[in-house]
Design an enzyme around this catalytic site. Structure first.
Site, PDB file in Angstrom:
ATOM      1  N   MET A 187       0.809  -1.218   0.000  1.00 14.74           N
ATOM      2  CA  MET A 187       0.000   0.000   0.000  1.00 14.74           C
ATOM      3  C   MET A 187       0.842   1.268   0.000  1.00 14.74           C
ATOM      4  O   MET A 187       0.290   2.364  -0.029  1.00 14.74           O
ATOM      5  CB  MET A 187      -0.912   0.006   1.226  1.00 14.74           C
ATOM      6  CG  MET A 187      -1.959  -1.098   1.228  1.00 14.74           C
ATOM      7  SD  MET A 187      -3.123  -0.946  -0.147  1.00 14.74           S
ATOM      8  CE  MET A 187      -3.865   0.643   0.199  1.00 14.74           C
ATOM      9  N   ARG A 188       2.178   1.121   0.048  1.00 19.01           N
ATOM     10  CA  ARG A 188       2.995   2.330   0.111  1.00 19.01           C
ATOM     11  C   ARG A 188       2.821   3.186  -1.132  1.00 19.01           C
ATOM     12  O   ARG A 188       2.844   4.415  -1.064  1.00 19.01           O
ATOM     13  CB  ARG A 188       4.469   1.959   0.322  1.00 19.01           C
ATOM     14  CG  ARG A 188       5.359   3.203   0.464  1.00 19.01           C
ATOM     15  CD  ARG A 188       6.787   2.847   0.832  1.00 19.01           C
ATOM     16  NE  ARG A 188       6.873   2.410   2.227  1.00 19.01           N
ATOM     17  CZ  ARG A 188       7.313   1.228   2.619  1.00 19.01           C
ATOM     18  NH1 ARG A 188       7.701   0.346   1.715  1.00 19.01           N
ATOM     19  NH2 ARG A 188       7.374   0.918   3.892  1.00 19.01           N
ATOM     20  N   ALA A 189       2.644   2.550  -2.289  1.00 17.08           N
ATOM     21  CA  ALA A 189       2.479   3.317  -3.528  1.00 17.08           C
ATOM     22  C   ALA A 189       1.241   4.209  -3.462  1.00 17.08           C
ATOM     23  O   ALA A 189       1.271   5.368  -3.903  1.00 17.08           O
ATOM     24  CB  ALA A 189       2.391   2.372  -4.721  1.00 17.08           C
TER      25      ALA A 189
END
Length: 665
Positions: free
Chosen positions: A274-276
């Site tokens: 989910m970092r993107a």
């Protein structure tokens, strides 16, 4: 103090400048990775950014740059009372590729500990970079132990030091900026993902722009102060715009429609985790603030995707970074409906989300575009006979996981993950007298050496009287990276398409293993009448994969020429990097043709490697019901071992390393 090149004087490189400015507006974006060829102003632009950053309020005298408005309660120089701070320019701290662990995180002040008997902590570069920029030039060449420390600090926003009886924690929040030349190797995936944005830079092919670059650089070199003064007004305007964007940033609204586009884009490009999504949201918000708006638009989401996603789509080091912009536009258009809190949209066929303009299934392109663009010649599948003329390159088969091929003994090469080595980092195995400068003190051994002489030296206070002869260097054992030199037979005897495809797949698998183990690689090929160095030793494994992909086959088998060329490559590389031990991987069926006594000549060439104690593995590519066993004989001449393509797989060669070591003993 050297006058930096003005940021606004950098010609072109719009994406690079925008990515740096967005991080100046919102450090939460997570930094920038700049990829590009040599001489493209990567370092110049990064160093110029620090002059544009607003000044930082700090607690006077604090070595860890605590914010006076909210000082760190665990600061080693604290506790500090809130308020009463001073301002200083934002710092840009450079982390050298060859820095030690102590230089990065800090360490016990050994001199004071031994002479005064007190524990004193000396801060490192992470403390200097707190609330500033940490810049790593050639970040892809950074040693693994430093990468691990950077990952920990980036994840926790703090640096923890536990060593020599010292336990220290201090805040370490910084803007991480790295530059790299992809030809020299790639980054570890964990560190790659820590960079919020990435940009690809290249020199302009426009003559007028290149002329302007040279003109400005010459003017700066002649008189840096005068050149900087010419750009002072533009620099002040950008600095003021950064301050205004920072003030506007908390007011920027990221609506549900923009969030939907961000989530859909990340899902469409199959990025991990989910970092993107989070980075895209922060980048789009910073873009709106930079433009002076309080609402995030679709154009902000599109630009954020182009900066935040390319480096997160790579599944292995052979994948080229990048983003399919047509697919991006289709995704943004499909999910570009109004926000959830707006009135219900018209679900008509031509409205947003109604499917208007979407191609019918029969109109969709079939298969992968890259595959369609590279039709394979010779699709009839009929192999040409041995010794035939040059054939087009065969596609590599699917790579597989290989077991470790290691060099026997204990080396002293660069840190890596292949062979045993005495390194600066690893588990402590003993102590010795230092040879030259002391780099890693073995405290217990030093105290033990000095203790018997305290009365004779007249010790009267708490400190230990230590002399130079008492100091002991810690000896540590870890893993090193090797030079893996591939010597590949591309002659007619290897030219059957299915066979060469399997050979390339095996070499590709070994290349992937070399990437993961931080090796240097080289590629020598032989066919026809000569041998060629297809790729000199390099850290760029993907460059080797690209050379392998286009490798043609055909002609005779000058095995001796291939071995002699490989021996020469190792001789030259030994002069350049004497500590790095080589491992030769010879991929052949063992045949030798062309010239007088080709088999005997190949045997003499192979014995050169045995005389130099070079570790070697022969990957036997011979196939068919009748096998001559020539590869096994060649391995005996090399002093190495032979394995078949099937035995090269991880679940089939458990005894390979032992065989290599036994033969080398």
């Amino acid at each position: 103090m050297t006058t930096p090149f003005p940021f606004t004087a950098v010609v072109g490189q719009d994406d690079l400048r925008l990515a740096l400015l967005l991080n100046a507006v919102s450090p939460a974006v997570g930094g920038v990775l700049v990829r590009g060829e040599k001489g493209t102003a990567k370092s110049t632009a990064v160093r110029a950014l620090s002059a544009l950053l607003p000044e930082v309020p700090v607690v006077p005298g604090c070595r860890f740059s605590c914010d006076p408005a909210s000082p760190d309660p665990g600061c080693p120089d604290g506790p500090h009372e809130a308020g009463g701070g001073t301002e200083r320019p934002a710092r840009m701290v450079e982390l050298p590729v060859g820095a030690s662990e102590d230089r990065l995180v800090g360490a016990l002040d050994i001199e004071r500990a031994l002479s005064e008997g007190v524990k004193a902590f000396e801060p490192g570069l992470l403390a200097d970079a707190h609330r500033g920029i940490l810049y790593v030039d050639e970040v892809n060449l950074l040693h693994d132990h430093l990468v691990d420390l950077l990952l920990d600090a980036a994840a926790m926003g703090a640096s923890y030091v536990e060593r020599e009886g010292v336990s220290v924690r201090h805040a370490a929040r910084f803007l991480l900026v790295g530059t790299m030349n992809p030809e020299e190797g790639e980054l570890r995936p964990q560190l790659l993902d820590r960079f919020g944005l990435t940009v690809e830079v290249a020199a302009s092919r426009e003559p007028d722009q290149r002329v302007e670059v040279v003109r400005r650089r010459l003017a700066y070199d002649d008189d840096p102060a005068t050149f900087a003064a010419r750009w002072a007004e533009e620099e002040a305007a950008v600095r003021a715009r950064i301050v205004a964007a920072r003030e506007l940033l908390p007011s920027v609204r990221l609506g549900d429609g923009a969030l939907r586009q961000i989530a859909a884009t990340c899902a469409a490009f199959e990025v991990d985790g989910m970092r993107a999504d989070i980075v895209m949201a922060r980048t789009a918000t910073a873009l709106a603030a930079w433009a002076g708006r309080t609402d995030v638009l679709a154009e902000d989401v599109r630009q954020a995707a182009l900066l935040a996603l390319p480096h997160r789509r790579r599944r292995n080091p052979f994948d080229a970074p990048g983003l399919d912009e047509d697919k991006l536009d289709e995704t943004l258009e499909e999910f570009g409906g109004p926000d959830d809190d707006d009135p219900d949209p018209d679900p008509g066929p031509d409205g947003p989300g109604g499917g208007g303009g979407q191609p019918e299934p029969d109109d969709a392109p079939q298969g992968d575009g890259d595959t369609a663009a590279r039709p394979e010649a010779g699709e009839d599948g009929q192999p040409q006979p041995s010794g035939a003329g040059e054939q087009s390159a065969a596609r590599a088969s699917e790579p597989f996981r290989t077991k470790v091929l290691s060099v026997p003994g204990i080396g002293e090469g660069a840190a890596g993950r292949r062979s045993r080595a005495r390194t600066e980092h690893g588990r402590t195995t003993g102590a010795r007298r230092p040879r030259g400068a002391l780099t890693k003190l073995h405290l217990a051994a030093t105290v033990q050496a000095a203790a018997p002489h305290q009365r004779a030296r007249g010790r009267s206070g708490p400190g230990l009287v230590v002399r130079r002869d008492d100091l002991r260097q810690a000896t540590r054992e870890g893993r090193e990276g090797n030079l893996v030199l591939f010597v590949v037979d591309a002659s007619g005897s290897m030219a059957a398409r299915q066979r060469m495809s399997a050979v390339k797949g095996a070499v590709l698998s070994l290349l992937l293993d070399a990437y993961q183990r931080r090796d240097k690689v080289g590629l020598v090929t032989f066919r026809g009448t000569a041998a060629d160095v297809a790729l000199p030793p390099t850290s760029s494994v993907d460059a080797a994969a690209a050379r392998l992909e286009t490798l043609p086959t055909g002609g005779r088998t000058p095995l001796a020429a291939g071995l002699l060329r490989a021996h020469e490559v190792l001789r030259v590389e030994r002069l350049r990097d004497p500590a790095r031990r080589p491992l030769v991987v010879l991929v052949t069926d063992g045949r030798a043709t062309g010239g007088p006594e080709p088999v005997a000549l190949a045997g003499r060439a192979a014995r050169l490697f045995a005389a130099d104690s070079v570790a070697s593995v022969v990957v036997d590519c011979e196939s068919g019901p009748v096998r001559l066993g020539l590869a096994g004989q060649l391995a005996g001449e090399l002093g190495g071992t032979a394995v078949t393509l099937d035995e090269l797989r991880a679940d089939s060669i458990a005894g390979l390393v032992k065989d290599v070591q036994r033969r080398a003993a």
